[in-house]
Scaffold this motif. Structure first.
Motif, short mmCIF file in Angstrom:
data_model
loop_
_atom_site.label_atom_id
_atom_site.label_comp_id
_atom_site.label_asym_id
_atom_site.label_seq_id
_atom_site.Cartn_x
_atom_site.Cartn_y
_atom_site.Cartn_z
N ILE A 8 0.86 -1.18 0.00
CA ILE A 8 0.00 0.00 0.00
C ILE A 8 0.89 1.23 0.00
N PRO A 9 0.71 2.15 -0.96
CA PRO A 9 1.53 3.36 -0.98
C PRO A 9 1.17 4.29 0.18
N ALA A 10 2.06 5.22 0.49
CA ALA A 10 1.84 6.15 1.59
C ALA A 10 0.55 6.95 1.39
N GLU A 11 0.33 7.46 0.19
CA GLU A 11 -0.90 8.18 -0.11
C GLU A 11 -1.78 7.28 -0.95
N ARG A 12 -2.79 6.73 -0.35
CA ARG A 12 -3.67 5.82 -1.09
C ARG A 12 -4.91 6.58 -1.53
N HIS A 13 -5.32 6.35 -2.77
CA HIS A 13 -6.52 7.04 -3.23
C HIS A 13 -7.77 6.25 -2.85
N ARG A 40 -7.25 11.19 -8.57
CA ARG A 40 -6.86 12.06 -7.47
C ARG A 40 -7.11 11.29 -6.17
N LEU A 41 -6.63 11.82 -5.05
CA LEU A 41 -6.78 11.11 -3.77
C LEU A 41 -8.24 10.82 -3.42
N ARG A 58 2.27 8.32 -11.84
CA ARG A 58 2.69 8.70 -10.48
C ARG A 58 2.09 7.75 -9.46
N ASN A 59 0.82 7.38 -9.63
CA ASN A 59 0.20 6.41 -8.72
C ASN A 59 0.91 5.06 -8.81
N LEU A 60 1.21 4.63 -10.02
CA LEU A 60 1.95 3.37 -10.22
C LEU A 60 3.33 3.44 -9.56
N ASN A 61 4.05 4.51 -9.81
CA ASN A 61 5.40 4.64 -9.25
C ASN A 61 5.39 4.68 -7.72
N LEU A 64 5.14 1.02 -6.75
CA LEU A 64 6.43 0.37 -7.00
C LEU A 64 7.44 0.76 -5.92
N ALA A 65 7.50 2.04 -5.58
CA ALA A 65 8.45 2.51 -4.56
C ALA A 65 8.13 1.89 -3.20
#
Length: 134
Positions: A8-13, A40-41, A58-61, A64-65
């Protein structure tokens, strides 16, 4: 049944909860990333196509990060696009900003009639770095 190793990314939409899916799942040394759109979020689409494609990347990256990967770890890409006859070249030119240099991942582009208000979606499979294999 084993528990899914979800990324889960830090900022999840908002779409993850709204549509009940995980951003990505690690399994057997691979990262399976759910289709990412220019959301958007709050879950609403970026209205302009070029910016929608950039936001999808950006959401994909971000996913991945969060898994310790970059786009250079991606081995397989599937792109879904509404009205590809009209939008493919334009979207593909924007995608090139994120794509990197050859050798490129295996890629499939699919024309669709509906993406819940979006024009572009990208899903990938990436090879996890050896240190984060699951």
């Amino acid at each position: 049944m084993s528990t899914r190793d979800v990324v889960i990314p830090a900022e999840r939409h908002a779409l993850y909860e709204q549509h009940r899916y995980s951003p990505a799942v690690r399994a057997n040394g691979l990262l399976f990333v759910s289709g990412q759109v220019g959301s958007r979020l709050d879950g609403t689409p970026e209205p302009q196509l070029d910016e929608q494609v950039r936001l999808a990347f950006r959401n994909l990256n971000a996913i991945l990060a969060a898994a310790g990967c970059t786009f250079s770890d991606v081995v397989d890409v599937t792109v879904f696009m509404v009205d590809p006859d009209k939008h493919f070249e334009r979207a593909w030119n924007v995608a090139a900003e994120y794509w990197g240099e050859a050798p490129y991942p295996a890629t499939t582009a699919v024309g669709v009639t509906w993406l819940s208000g979006f024009q572009f979606e990208i899903k990938v499979i990436a090879k996890l770095p050896d240190a984060v294999k699951s």
